[in-house]
Design a protein around this motif. Sequence first.
Motif, PDB file in Angstrom:
ATOM      1  N   ASP A  44       0.817  -1.216   0.000  1.00 49.05           N
ATOM      2  CA  ASP A  44       0.000   0.000   0.000  1.00 49.05           C
ATOM      3  C   ASP A  44       0.854   1.271   0.000  1.00 49.05           C
ATOM      4  OD1 ASP A  44      -2.617   0.821  -0.355  1.00 49.05           O
ATOM      5  OD2 ASP A  44      -3.027   1.057   1.780  1.00 49.05           O
ATOM      6  N   HIS A  45       2.103   1.148  -0.466  1.00 52.36           N
ATOM      7  CA  HIS A  45       3.023   2.288  -0.535  1.00 52.36           C
ATOM      8  C   HIS A  45       3.726   2.384  -1.895  1.00 52.36           C
ATOM      9  CE1 HIS A  45       2.660   3.233   3.709  1.00 52.36           C
ATOM     10  NE2 HIS A  45       2.853   1.962   3.980  1.00 52.36           N
ATOM     11  N   GLY A  46       3.315   1.587  -2.880  1.00 55.23           N
ATOM     12  CA  GLY A  46       3.927   1.634  -4.201  1.00 55.23           C
ATOM     13  C   GLY A  46       5.297   1.004  -4.283  1.00 55.23           C
ATOM     14  N   GLN A  47       5.619   0.126  -3.336  1.00 55.03           N
ATOM     15  CA  GLN A  47       6.958  -0.460  -3.307  1.00 55.03           C
ATOM     16  C   GLN A  47       7.026  -1.902  -3.780  1.00 55.03           C
ATOM     17  OE1 GLN A  47       7.909   0.220   0.814  1.00 55.03           O
ATOM     18  NE2 GLN A  47       8.616   2.289   0.424  1.00 55.03           N
ATOM     19  N   CYS A  48       5.888  -2.615  -3.816  1.00 53.34           N
ATOM     20  CA  CYS A  48       5.950  -4.053  -4.120  1.00 53.34           C
ATOM     21  C   CYS A  48       5.420  -4.419  -5.497  1.00 53.34           C
ATOM     22  CB  CYS A  48       5.219  -4.856  -3.043  1.00 53.34           C
ATOM     23  SG  CYS A  48       3.418  -4.732  -3.093  1.00 53.34           S
ATOM     24  N   GLY A  49       4.531  -3.619  -6.068  1.00 51.32           N
ATOM     25  CA  GLY A  49       4.009  -3.884  -7.403  1.00 51.32           C
ATOM     26  C   GLY A  49       2.852  -4.870  -7.458  1.00 51.32           C
ATOM     27  N   ALA A  50       2.387  -5.391  -6.319  1.00 48.46           N
ATOM     28  CA  ALA A  50       1.284  -6.354  -6.330  1.00 48.46           C
ATOM     29  C   ALA A  50       0.010  -5.746  -6.917  1.00 48.46           C
ATOM     30  CB  ALA A  50       1.020  -6.877  -4.920  1.00 48.46           C
ATOM     31  N   CYS A  51      -0.114  -4.431  -6.859  1.00 44.18           N
ATOM     32  CA  CYS A  51      -1.317  -3.740  -7.329  1.00 44.18           C
ATOM     33  C   CYS A  51      -1.185  -3.207  -8.755  1.00 44.18           C
ATOM     34  CB  CYS A  51      -1.649  -2.591  -6.385  1.00 44.18           C
ATOM     35  SG  CYS A  51      -0.414  -1.264  -6.431  1.00 44.18           S
ATOM     36  N   THR A  52      -0.159  -3.607  -9.485  1.00 43.31           N
ATOM     37  CA  THR A  52       0.057  -3.072 -10.831  1.00 43.31           C
ATOM     38  C   THR A  52      -1.106  -3.409 -11.752  1.00 43.31           C
ATOM     39  OG1 THR A  52       2.452  -3.326 -10.552  1.00 43.31           O
ATOM     40  CG2 THR A  52       1.641  -2.976 -12.803  1.00 43.31           C
ATOM     41  N   VAL A  53      -1.615  -2.383 -12.426  1.00 44.35           N
ATOM     42  CA  VAL A  53      -2.643  -2.519 -13.452  1.00 44.35           C
ATOM     43  C   VAL A  53      -2.180  -1.716 -14.658  1.00 44.35           C
ATOM     44  CG1 VAL A  53      -4.550  -2.865 -11.818  1.00 44.35           C
ATOM     45  CG2 VAL A  53      -3.987  -0.545 -12.586  1.00 44.35           C
ATOM     46  N   LEU A  54      -2.905  -1.819 -15.744  1.00 41.95           N
ATOM     47  CA  LEU A  54      -2.614  -1.025 -16.935  1.00 41.95           C
ATOM     48  C   LEU A  54      -3.650   0.091 -17.030  1.00 41.95           C
ATOM     49  CD1 LEU A  54      -1.949  -4.011 -19.341  1.00 41.95           C
ATOM     50  CD2 LEU A  54      -0.233  -2.526 -18.284  1.00 41.95           C
ATOM     51  N   TYR A 104       0.571 -14.637  -5.028  1.00 39.49           N
ATOM     52  CA  TYR A 104       0.063 -13.349  -4.567  1.00 39.49           C
ATOM     53  C   TYR A 104       0.514 -12.200  -5.464  1.00 39.49           C
ATOM     54  CZ  TYR A 104      -1.850  -9.902  -1.399  1.00 39.49           C
ATOM     55  OH  TYR A 104      -2.605  -8.886  -0.873  1.00 39.49           O
ATOM     56  N   CYS A 105       1.758 -12.228  -5.894  1.00 36.98           N
ATOM     57  CA  CYS A 105       2.284 -11.140  -6.726  1.00 36.98           C
ATOM     58  C   CYS A 105       1.942 -11.311  -8.199  1.00 36.98           C
ATOM     59  CB  CYS A 105       3.800 -11.046  -6.577  1.00 36.98           C
ATOM     60  SG  CYS A 105       4.707 -12.403  -7.366  1.00 36.98           S
ATOM     61  N   THR A 106       1.441 -12.479  -8.576  1.00 35.81           N
ATOM     62  CA  THR A 106       1.265 -12.821  -9.988  1.00 35.81           C
ATOM     63  C   THR A 106       0.392 -11.837 -10.764  1.00 35.81           C
ATOM     64  OG1 THR A 106       1.675 -15.147  -9.480  1.00 35.81           O
ATOM     65  CG2 THR A 106       0.619 -14.668 -11.586  1.00 35.81           C
ATOM     66  N   PRO A 107      -0.750 -11.379 -10.251  1.00 38.13           N
ATOM     67  CA  PRO A 107      -1.537 -10.420 -11.036  1.00 38.13           C
ATOM     68  C   PRO A 107      -0.747  -9.160 -11.383  1.00 38.13           C
ATOM     69  CG  PRO A 107      -2.873 -11.315  -9.265  1.00 38.13           C
ATOM     70  CD  PRO A 107      -1.462 -11.776  -9.016  1.00 38.13           C
ATOM     71  N   GLY A 108      -0.019  -8.613 -10.417  1.00 35.87           N
ATOM     72  CA  GLY A 108       0.806  -7.434 -10.689  1.00 35.87           C
ATOM     73  C   GLY A 108       1.950  -7.748 -11.631  1.00 35.87           C
ATOM     74  N   GLN A 109       2.566  -8.916 -11.456  1.00 32.88           N
ATOM     75  CA  GLN A 109       3.653  -9.328 -12.355  1.00 32.88           C
ATOM     76  C   GLN A 109       3.138  -9.426 -13.794  1.00 32.88           C
ATOM     77  OE1 GLN A 109       6.883  -9.928 -11.574  1.00 32.88           O
ATOM     78  NE2 GLN A 109       6.911 -10.338  -9.383  1.00 32.88           N
ATOM     79  N   LEU A 110       1.961 -10.019 -13.962  1.00 34.11           N
ATOM     80  CA  LEU A 110       1.402 -10.182 -15.310  1.00 34.11           C
ATOM     81  C   LEU A 110       1.096  -8.839 -15.965  1.00 34.11           C
ATOM     82  CD1 LEU A 110      -0.907 -13.229 -14.620  1.00 34.11           C
ATOM     83  CD2 LEU A 110       0.965 -13.179 -16.292  1.00 34.11           C
ATOM     84  N   CYS A 111       0.418  -7.963 -15.242  1.00 34.92           N
ATOM     85  CA  CYS A 111       0.101  -6.644 -15.820  1.00 34.92           C
ATOM     86  C   CYS A 111       1.372  -5.863 -16.111  1.00 34.92           C
ATOM     87  CB  CYS A 111      -0.823  -5.869 -14.888  1.00 34.92           C
ATOM     88  SG  CYS A 111      -2.525  -6.491 -14.884  1.00 34.92           S
ATOM     89  N   SER A 112       2.345  -5.941 -15.218  1.00 38.64           N
ATOM     90  CA  SER A 112       3.611  -5.244 -15.445  1.00 38.64           C
ATOM     91  C   SER A 112       4.329  -5.819 -16.662  1.00 38.64           C
ATOM     92  CB  SER A 112       4.496  -5.331 -14.205  1.00 38.64           C
ATOM     93  OG  SER A 112       5.632  -4.520 -14.365  1.00 38.64           O
ATOM     94  N   ALA A 113       4.314  -7.132 -16.800  1.00 36.71           N
ATOM     95  CA  ALA A 113       4.988  -7.775 -17.933  1.00 36.71           C
ATOM     96  C   ALA A 113       4.342  -7.392 -19.258  1.00 36.71           C
ATOM     97  CB  ALA A 113       4.986  -9.294 -17.754  1.00 36.71           C
ATOM     98  N   GLY A 151      10.138  -3.261 -10.350  1.00 34.97           N
ATOM     99  CA  GLY A 151       9.158  -2.703  -9.432  1.00 34.97           C
ATOM    100  C   GLY A 151       8.162  -3.711  -8.911  1.00 34.97           C
ATOM    101  N   ASN A 152       8.311  -4.966  -9.334  1.00 35.71           N
ATOM    102  CA  ASN A 152       7.403  -6.027  -8.906  1.00 35.71           C
ATOM    103  C   ASN A 152       8.185  -7.065  -8.117  1.00 35.71           C
ATOM    104  OD1 ASN A 152       6.243  -4.906 -11.623  1.00 35.71           O
ATOM    105  ND2 ASN A 152       4.537  -5.781 -10.473  1.00 35.71           N
ATOM    106  N   LEU A 153       7.885  -7.146  -6.839  1.00 33.93           N
ATOM    107  CA  LEU A 153       8.598  -8.063  -5.952  1.00 33.93           C
ATOM    108  C   LEU A 153       7.879  -9.397  -5.837  1.00 33.93           C
ATOM    109  CD1 LEU A 153       9.505  -5.601  -3.068  1.00 33.93           C
ATOM    110  CD2 LEU A 153      10.808  -6.150  -5.134  1.00 33.93           C
ATOM    111  N   CYS A 154       8.671 -10.465  -5.723  1.00 34.39           N
ATOM    112  CA  CYS A 154       8.157 -11.817  -5.510  1.00 34.39           C
ATOM    113  C   CYS A 154       8.866 -12.372  -4.290  1.00 34.39           C
ATOM    114  CB  CYS A 154       8.420 -12.704  -6.724  1.00 34.39           C
ATOM    115  SG  CYS A 154       7.987 -14.434  -6.451  1.00 34.39           S
ATOM    116  N   ARG A 155       8.132 -12.539  -3.219  1.00 35.90           N
ATOM    117  CA  ARG A 155       8.747 -13.041  -1.983  1.00 35.90           C
ATOM    118  C   ARG A 155       9.139 -14.505  -2.084  1.00 35.90           C
ATOM    119  NH1 ARG A 155       5.430  -9.653   2.610  1.00 35.90           N
ATOM    120  NH2 ARG A 155       6.233  -7.670   1.866  1.00 35.90           N
ATOM    121  N   CYS A 156       8.549 -15.229  -3.021  1.00 29.33           N
ATOM    122  CA  CYS A 156       8.896 -16.650  -3.191  1.00 29.33           C
ATOM    123  C   CYS A 156      10.172 -16.825  -4.002  1.00 29.33           C
ATOM    124  CB  CYS A 156       7.751 -17.391  -3.887  1.00 29.33           C
ATOM    125  SG  CYS A 156       6.190 -17.332  -2.995  1.00 29.33           S
TER     126      CYS A 156
END
Length: 172
Positions: A44-54, A104-113, A151-156
Amino acid sequence: MGTSTPVTVEINGDRRTFTLDNRTTLLDLLREHAGLTGTKKGCDHGQCGACTVLVNGRRENACLRLAVSADGERITTVEGLAHDGRLHPLQRAFVDLDAFQCGYCTPGQLCSAVGAIDEAARGWPSAVTAPGVPDGPVALTDTEVRERMSGNLCRCGAYPHIVDAVQEVGAR
């Protein structure tokens, strides 16, 4: 209580109007008001990228954008990547190449990709693109993909497979 404003956005091809508190983020509009929970709230601070959309085809962290500023914009979430019951090529590559673990990060990773591949295809340089590269697409080397997806982090730690998936689809 804050002031409310009507906001009209196109989300995954559907034009919708919401009356929202002016402090509502785009992320909360998507999750709480539109019922699209694929986009995740991570830091919720723009640091992990989980919320990335287009937004109009460009990558954005939905947690950093106020929904009222998105009035009239075209938003694509992970739910909008598939078409006619068929996975987007990146979604298929993520599955085929095990480019996720917990997911968990996959939706943001996909949109970012999706955005990163488009940027490279348009010839937009990144911080690691060699100076003087001729006009045209930027090759999606490991270094290029890692920079564009930084900008998209994956903890796994699924990064090697994420890079493979982006390169596979970007080469098409």
